[in-house]
Design a protein around this motif. Structure first.
Motif, short mmCIF file in Angstrom:
data_model
loop_
_atom_site.label_atom_id
_atom_site.label_comp_id
_atom_site.label_asym_id
_atom_site.label_seq_id
_atom_site.Cartn_x
_atom_site.Cartn_y
_atom_site.Cartn_z
N UNK A 152 1.17 -1.21 -0.41
CA UNK A 152 0.30 0.03 -0.62
C UNK A 152 1.31 1.10 -0.43
N UNK A 153 0.66 2.03 -0.64
CA UNK A 153 1.53 3.28 -0.62
C UNK A 153 0.45 4.83 -0.92
N UNK A 154 0.58 5.66 0.03
CA UNK A 154 -0.10 6.48 -0.39
C UNK A 154 1.00 8.38 -1.65
N UNK A 155 0.43 8.14 -2.07
CA UNK A 155 0.78 9.33 -3.32
C UNK A 155 0.23 10.37 -3.05
N UNK A 156 0.95 12.46 -2.95
CA UNK A 156 0.51 13.00 -3.20
C UNK A 156 1.11 14.51 -3.23
N UNK A 157 0.55 15.26 -4.11
CA UNK A 157 0.35 15.98 -5.03
C UNK A 157 0.76 17.70 -4.88
N UNK A 158 1.12 17.85 -3.12
CA UNK A 158 0.60 18.92 -2.32
C UNK A 158 2.49 19.03 -1.97
N UNK A 159 2.91 19.95 -2.67
CA UNK A 159 4.30 20.65 -2.75
C UNK A 159 5.08 21.24 -1.28
N UNK A 160 3.83 21.36 0.24
CA UNK A 160 4.23 21.70 1.19
C UNK A 160 4.59 20.45 2.36
N UNK A 161 4.70 19.39 1.90
CA UNK A 161 4.54 18.11 2.60
C UNK A 161 6.43 18.38 3.20
N UNK A 162 6.05 17.89 3.93
CA UNK A 162 8.22 17.70 5.10
C UNK A 162 8.07 16.52 5.20
N UNK A 163 9.61 16.62 5.75
CA UNK A 163 9.44 14.99 5.75
C UNK A 163 8.96 14.32 6.78
N UNK A 164 8.65 15.03 7.96
CA UNK A 164 7.82 14.72 9.75
C UNK A 164 6.62 14.08 8.99
N UNK A 165 6.19 15.50 8.23
CA UNK A 165 4.59 14.45 7.94
C UNK A 165 4.71 13.89 6.74
N UNK A 166 5.86 13.36 6.10
CA UNK A 166 5.55 12.04 5.72
C UNK A 166 5.79 10.93 6.32
N UNK A 167 7.30 10.89 7.21
CA UNK A 167 6.35 10.02 7.98
C UNK A 167 5.72 9.64 9.17
N UNK A 168 4.64 10.53 9.75
CA UNK A 168 3.25 10.70 10.50
C UNK A 168 2.44 9.80 9.47
N UNK A 169 2.35 10.66 8.18
CA UNK A 169 1.34 9.96 7.06
C UNK A 169 1.73 8.65 7.08
N UNK A 170 2.92 7.53 7.06
CA UNK A 170 4.11 6.51 6.34
C UNK A 170 3.09 5.23 8.22
N UNK A 171 2.97 5.50 9.43
CA UNK A 171 2.32 5.40 10.26
C UNK A 171 1.06 4.76 9.68
N UNK A 172 0.41 5.99 9.05
CA UNK A 172 -1.32 5.38 8.34
C UNK A 172 -1.46 4.11 7.91
N UNK A 173 -0.21 4.68 6.85
CA UNK A 173 0.01 3.53 5.84
C UNK A 173 -0.09 1.95 6.08
N UNK A 174 1.15 2.44 7.12
CA UNK A 174 1.28 0.80 8.12
C UNK A 174 1.07 0.02 8.37
N UNK A 175 -0.12 1.46 9.66
CA UNK A 175 -1.32 0.38 9.75
C UNK A 175 -2.67 -0.08 8.82
N UNK A 176 -2.26 0.46 7.69
CA UNK A 176 -3.65 -0.33 6.76
C UNK A 176 -3.25 -1.09 6.33
#
Length: 293
Positions: free
Chosen positions: A189-213
C-alpha cells in the motif's frame, strides 16, 4: 508519493531537468563514497539500483505500463487481495484524497493493481506513472517507496532526493508491504501526494497510517484465506510492533496457518504447518498472550 512544486514531472522518456542531472552525479559519486552513501539514507538500495539492476539514474524508465488487457489479468490473479483491501483503501482514501493524495495497491512484483484518486488529480498522477498497470519495482524504477518496500520487506519513506532516478526526486514515497497468509510478500500500500508543502516529518506520520492499513489488510487476508478455521492471536495479535501475529487452528487443534510475524515470533517453520498442536507453540494453552481474534 509526493511530487513537490520545485520538481518537474518528467514524462516517460523525456528530458531530465538540470537539478536531475546534479542528482544523478551525486548518486554516482555517493556510490563510491561510504560516508556520502550513508547520508543518502538508502545505501543498499542505491547500490542495488546501480550495480545489480544497471539503472542509469539520469534516464527515465522506458514505458512499462501494461495494456488494459494485461492489467485485467494481473487484477484477476490478485482478486482476493483486491477484494480484501478494498474497504481499507476506501477508509484511507477518505482522508488522503482530501489532502491531494493518491492511494495505490500493488502486487508482490510492484505492479499497480488499484488506485484511489480524485478525477481532477488523475491526469497528474498518471503522467507521473502512478496508474494501474504501472511497474514500480526497484528493478525498474530504482529506489522508491513501492519497490524498496518490497525489496527490503519493510515500510519505507523515501523522501525526494533519496530516490535513485533523477525524474523521481520530487517524490516522497510512503509504502508498506502486505504479507500473505503463508508469510510471503503479497503487495504494497502506497500513498502519493501532489502537495508541495509536505515535509519529511509529516511524511513519516502519514507512513504510520499506511503501515496500519497494510497490517489491517494482512489480517483480513489471513482470515479470508482460512475462513472456517479458529483464528488465534498471539504476542500482541494484530497490533504487535513486530507485525500481525495470528494463527489458524483446525478442529484437531493443529496450526494450519500462521502470519509472517507469528512464524518469526514462535519459531514456526514451514514443515510444522499442519503438524504442530497449538498448545505446543503456546506453552500448553492460550494463556495471557494469546486469544481468539
Amino acid at each position: 508519493m509526493v511530487r513537490g512544486a520545485t520538481s518537474r514531472i518528467v514524462p516517460v522518456g523525456g528530458p531530465v531537468p538540470q537539478d536531475g542531472r546534479q542528482h544523478a552525479d551525486w548518486v554516482r559519486q555517493s556510490i563510491d563514497s561510504a560516508a556520502a552513501l550513508g547520508k543518502a539514507g538508502f545505501a543498499a538500495s542505491w547500490r542495488r539500483s546501480l550495480l545489480h539492476h544497471k539503472i542509469d539514474p539520469e534516464r527515465a524508465a522506458e514505458e512499462t505500463r501494461l495494456s488494459a488487457a494485461e492489467t485485467r489479468q494481473i487484477r484477476e490473479a490478485s482478486g482476493l487481495l483486491i477484494s480484501v483491501a478494498g474497504p481499507v483503501l476506501e477508509r484511507l482514501a477518505r482522508v488522503a484524497l482530501d489532502a491531494g493524495c493518491s492511494v495505490l495497491l500493488t502486487d508482490a512484483r510492484g505492479l499497480v493493481l488499484e488506485e484511489r484518486v480524485r478525477p481532477a488529480d488523475a491526469t497528474y498522477f498518471h503522467g507521473a506513472g502512478l496508474a494501474p498497470g504501472s511497474d514500480w519495482s526497484e528493478s525498474t524504477e530504482g529506489t522508491n517507496g513501492i519497490g524498496t518496500a518490497l525489496a527490503e520487506a519493510r515500510p519505507v519513506v523515501v523522501y525526494r532526493d533519496q530516490h535513485f532516478r533523477s525524474c523521481n526526486i520530487g517524490l516522497t514515497c510512503m509504502g508498506a508491504p502486505i504479507f500473505g497468509a503463508e508469510g510471503e510478500l503479497a503487495g504494497v500500500i502506497d500513498v502519493s501526494s501532489a502537495r508541495a508543502d509536505v515535509n519529511e516529518s509529516f511524511a513519516r506520520l502519514v507512513a504510520l497510517t499506511v503501515q496500519d492499513a497494510a497490517q489491517r489488510v494482512e489480517a483480513d487476508l489471513f482470515r479470508a484465506t482460512f475462513a472456517g478455521a479458529r483464528i488465534l492471536s498471539t504476542g500482541g495479535g494484530e497490533g504487535a510492533p513486530q507485525g500481525v501475529m495470528l494463527l489458524a487452528i483446525d478442529r484437531d487443534d493443529l496450526v494450519i496457518g500462521a502470519t509472517r510475524a507469528a512464524r518469526r515470533h514462535l519459531g514456526i517453520e514451514a514443515r510444522m504447518i499442519g503438524q504442530t498442536p497449538a498448545g505446543d507453540l503456546l506453552g500448553g494453552g492460550a494463556g495471557p498472550s494469546a486469544g481468539l481474534a
